[in-house]
Enzyme design. Structure first.
Site, short mmCIF file in Angstrom:
data_model
loop_
_atom_site.label_atom_id
_atom_site.label_comp_id
_atom_site.label_asym_id
_atom_site.label_seq_id
_atom_site.Cartn_x
_atom_site.Cartn_y
_atom_site.Cartn_z
CG ASP A 23 7.00 -74.50 85.71
OD1 ASP A 23 5.84 -74.68 85.27
OD2 ASP A 23 7.23 -74.16 86.88
CE LYS B 243 10.10 -68.74 88.23
NZ LYS B 243 9.16 -68.44 89.32
CG ASN C 273 10.62 -71.71 85.61
OD1 ASN C 273 10.66 -72.45 86.58
ND2 ASN C 273 9.62 -70.86 85.39
CG ASP D 283 7.08 -68.39 85.51
OD1 ASP D 283 7.47 -67.29 85.97
OD2 ASP D 283 6.94 -69.39 86.22
CB THR E 189 8.43 -64.56 88.30
OG1 THR E 189 8.14 -65.97 88.28
CG2 THR E 189 9.29 -64.24 89.51
#
Length: 785
Positions: free
Chosen positions: A613, A597, A600, A595, A630
């Site tokens: 996260d 991005k 985060n 994840d 995502t």
């Protein structure tokens, strides 16, 4: 009294008051009305919805009137944009360059706006806009917007990750009998659903299997079959007869719009087949109707059958490896699932004589030369088409003895399956122990589940405990739909911590029990200065809590937007280097992150990057099949549900570098399905802005290869291939990892309790779902102290 008298003396018989005429009053009234209308206009622009209300008057006052004559070009495609416009009156047309000719794509009228991203960053205009009639606009420039500090005050909405649904039990009914006509209707519906065709390749066999598992349901007129925002989004529907209306509501449910009607042969709800995400619309039966229902689990199982066939092929290869003959059939299945595909180029050395041996290879495509002390002793050939394979380096699974020969690629390229000793031992234990038990009647149980490494658990018992009763809340750092992150202070030491609170009701409703347990285990098992540390977890009646290291410099996503770092190679190299170091640490422990991005990524008070996260992270050996992450950052194999390994993390790093340098993700689009279509077309179909250096374009393309084995860090050399790439020329990796390389940006952090770098929009305030203890005890290990 004095004021009243002064007012009376100022009044005159000709209707003037202190020299102010009725005309002046009317003009002022109209100006105030226009000013209020301007604020109303601005409040509808998504970008400005994230601006605190007290800043709207300042924004409105900064707008200036800008008229355009009929036929005049307002903005030109390809030019760098630095202005935002709202049309007050008149009409304009939007056109894009399509193969050398201008193609009209839209018309803009009163109340429409364009160019809002230009206020935050310099980016090429995506279309040409020309006045059709004489028009009046309100304009604000990037310079004015930033001069007023409005870019610093926008509260940015985070892109949401999606999950797989976890443990939540789906209601799956037995397949219904189907006539030939019904089967034909379903086949046609599946093939004409563009979104499904974008996600996966549905050949005739798969279509038949999907139709086989569908069941029939009747839906009475007026029944709401799908509710917008519902988390129980598990089914896809094909309309056999009747009619359905699809509605989309705004955030307050005050404005419900009919966006589509579905009749016999149509379908809806296809995102549910890919992953768990709240429903995007409400679907209501307009009349008595009949539907065919397909659930996510069965659909994904069908997609994975192709992978199962691949696994069986790998098992055949393993059956030929003599030292693995003592493995049970189930154990060979486990090993087959853990094999990782590698690609090699001509003259590349796969094994070097004298080097420590840690990896076993199965060559399934290409030709290699085997030599000892420089003399060629043999050549090995393999062909995927003919189903022939060769293997070498197998003794590496027994011990780390030096390689006895050099293996070099002599064909144009070669493909091999690889397995390292550490992964083998994690799956089955040391091979020498397995060989020793050969002939014994008792068989060793196979664990862990397919494709997953054993998940260690628990905090370090030697670390001093931090009691929740010794902590007090300072304030809010961030919030999501069903949880919040707050800053807490230790009453005695004065140290501060980030406390992440998650609703247990939400966890159970979405079936994410295993995910949060894995997140806890992963955080306790990581020890990197590039990853947020977990100190404790706590448990209460309604929530679980993660007590973590704080990073008070703020979220990198918001910082990039506010400070305009997009396009800066200095910033992009520094922050992507931090991600690379975090990934090296995770991958060494067989953890896939999944994840990545900017949302985060956090900064500490010194400007150093911290990955946070771990909600979608997972211990994996070989491949896993969960569709999550995502959408802007999805790799092709995640969309296609063909199974993925840590190569997805490297794909995301390429996407991140592109976003750092341009301000948007390479496959960005308004809707998930449009994103997936772009991803599957590949990185070579992406238009790179001309201001990017050739080295930057090259590294993004090298990392974002469609085939996982072709990605730059998946080749021989691993992540060092990124570190030594020309784009990083001059970047001091030693100083960076020692934290002596100066950060390109030092956030303002006044104290350990400074919340200034964080802001929470009202829309993001958490909601809690009431939790009723189900007696399974899934949450017991969260009470670490």
């Amino acid at each position: 009294m004095g004021c009243a008298q002064s007012g009376a003396k100022a009044a005159t018989s000709d209707g003037k008051s202190g020299g102010v005429t009725a005309v002046d009053k009317q003009q002022a009234k109209e100006e105030n009305k226009k000013y209020e209308e301007t604020m109303s206009f601005l409040s509808q622009v998504p970008l400005f919805m994230r601006l605190p209300k007290d800043q709207h008057p300042i924004l409105a006052a900064a707008c200036v009137n800008q008229p355009f004559k009929a036929g005049q070009t307002i903005i030109t495609q390809g030019e760098t944009g630095r202005e935002f416009f709202i049309i007050q009156s008149g009409e304009a047309e939007v056109s894009v360059n399509d193969g050398g000719s201008q193609k009209k794509v839209a018309t803009l009228k009163q109340g429409d706006y364009f160019g809002e991203n230009a206020l935050l960053r310099n980016e090429p205009r995506s279309a040409t806009i020309k006045a059709v009639s004489e028009i009046k606009t309100l304009k604000i420039t990037q310079e004015k917007f930033q001069q007023l500090g409005l870019n610093e005050k926008i509260q940015f909405a985070n892109r949401k990750a999606v999950g797989a649904g976890g443990k939540r039990q789906l209601v799956v009914k037995p397949p219904s009998d189907k006539t030939a006509t019904e089967r034909q209707l379903m086949e046609t519906a599946l093939k004409k659903n563009e979104n499904i065709q974008t996600m996966v390749e549905l050949d005739e066999v798969r279509v038949k299997q999907i139709i086989d598992i569908a069941w029939k349901e009747t839906v009475p007129s007026g029944k709401e079959i799908i509710a917008q925002g519902d988390l129980a989004a598990d089914y896809f529907y094909i309309c056999q007869s009747g009619k359905f209306e699809i509605f989309v509501s705004d955030k307050n449910d005050s404005d419900r719009k009919l966006v589509q009607t579905v009749v016999s042969g149509g379908s809806f709800g296809e995102l549910a087949l890919l992953y768990l995400v709240p429903r995007a619309a409400t679907v209501v039966a307009k009349e008595d109707s009949v539907v065919w229902v397909i659930d996510r689990k069965n659909f994904k199982d069908i997609l994975m059958k192709v992978s199962d066939e691949k696994i069986q092929e790998y098992v055949k290869y393993l059956n030929r490896v003599e030292i693995l003959s003592s493995l049970l059939a189930a154990e060979k299945q486990q090993v087959a699932k853990a094999l990782t595909e590698k690609k090699f180029s001509k003259n590349e050395v796969i094994i070097q004589q004298g080097d420590p041996g840690t990896t076993f290879y199965i060559l399934f495509e290409g030709e290699v030369s085997v030599s000892i002390d420089g003399d060629e002793k043999a050549r090995l050939q393999a062909s995927e088409e003919r189903g022939t394979a060769q293997y070498f380096g197998e003794r590496a699974l027994l011990n780390d003895e030096p390689r006895a020969a050099t293996v070099r690629v002599v064909s144009k390229d070669a493909k091999a399956l690889a397995l390292d000793k550490e992964a083998f031992d994690l799956l089955l234990g040391p091979l020498e122990d397995i060989m020793a038990r050969k002939g014994e009647a008792t068989a060793k149980a196979v664990a862990p589940p397919a494709g997953e490494a054993p998940a260690p658990s628990g905090r370090d018992p030697n670390r001093p405990k931090i009691l929740m009763t010794d902590l007090q809340k300072v304030g809010l750092l961030g919030a999501g739909g069903f949880g919040a992150v707050e800053l807490w202070e230790h009453k005695h030491s004065g140290e501060t911590y980030a406390m992440k609170c998650i609703s247990k009701g939400f966890i159970v409703k979405t079936g994410m029990q295993d995910s949060v347990i894995t997140e806890k285990n992963i955080l306790f098992m990581t020890n990197s200065d590039f990853i947020i540390r977990l100190h404790e977890t706590y448990n209460s009646k309604q929530s679980i809590y993660f007590l973590m290291e704080p990073a008070l410099g703020g979220e990198l996503y918001s910082m990039y937007q506010r400070k305009g770092f997009y396009g800066s190679e200095k910033h992009a190299k520094f922050y992507s280097a931090g991600v690379l170091c975090a990934f090296d640490h995770l991958h060494e422990r067989h953890i896939i992150y999944r994840d990545l991005k900017p949302e985060n990524l956090l900064l500490n008070e010194k400007g150093h990057l911290k990955v946070t996260d771990m909600g979608l992270a997972k211990f994996v050996i070989g491949k896993t099949y969960t569709t999550c992450g995502t959408p802007d950052y999805f790799a092709p194999e995640v969309i296609a549900s063909t199974g993925h390994n840590h190569a997805v993390d490297w794909w995301m790093l390429g996407v991140l570098i592109f976003e750092f340098m341009t301000g948007s993700a390479p496959f960005e689009a308004p809707y998930p399905m449009q994103i997936y279509a772009k991803v599957l077309k590949g990185i070579n179909a992406v238009k790179f802005p001309p201001q990017l250096s050739p080295q930057c374009v090259e590294i993004v393309k090298a990392i974002c290869q469609k085939e996982p084995a072709d990605r730059l860090p998946m080749l021989t050399g691993g992540s060092k291939n990124i570190k030594t790439h020309s784009w990083y020329k001059g970047f001091n990796w030693d100083k960076f990892t020692e934290f002596t390389l100066e950060a390109p940006f030092i956030p303002k952090v006044k104290s350990k309790k400074d919340l200034a770098n964080f802001s929470v929009h009202p829309d993001e305030m958490p909601r809690f779902i009431e939790y009723v203890d189900d007696g399974t005890g899934w949450d017991k290990d969260f009470a670490t102290c």
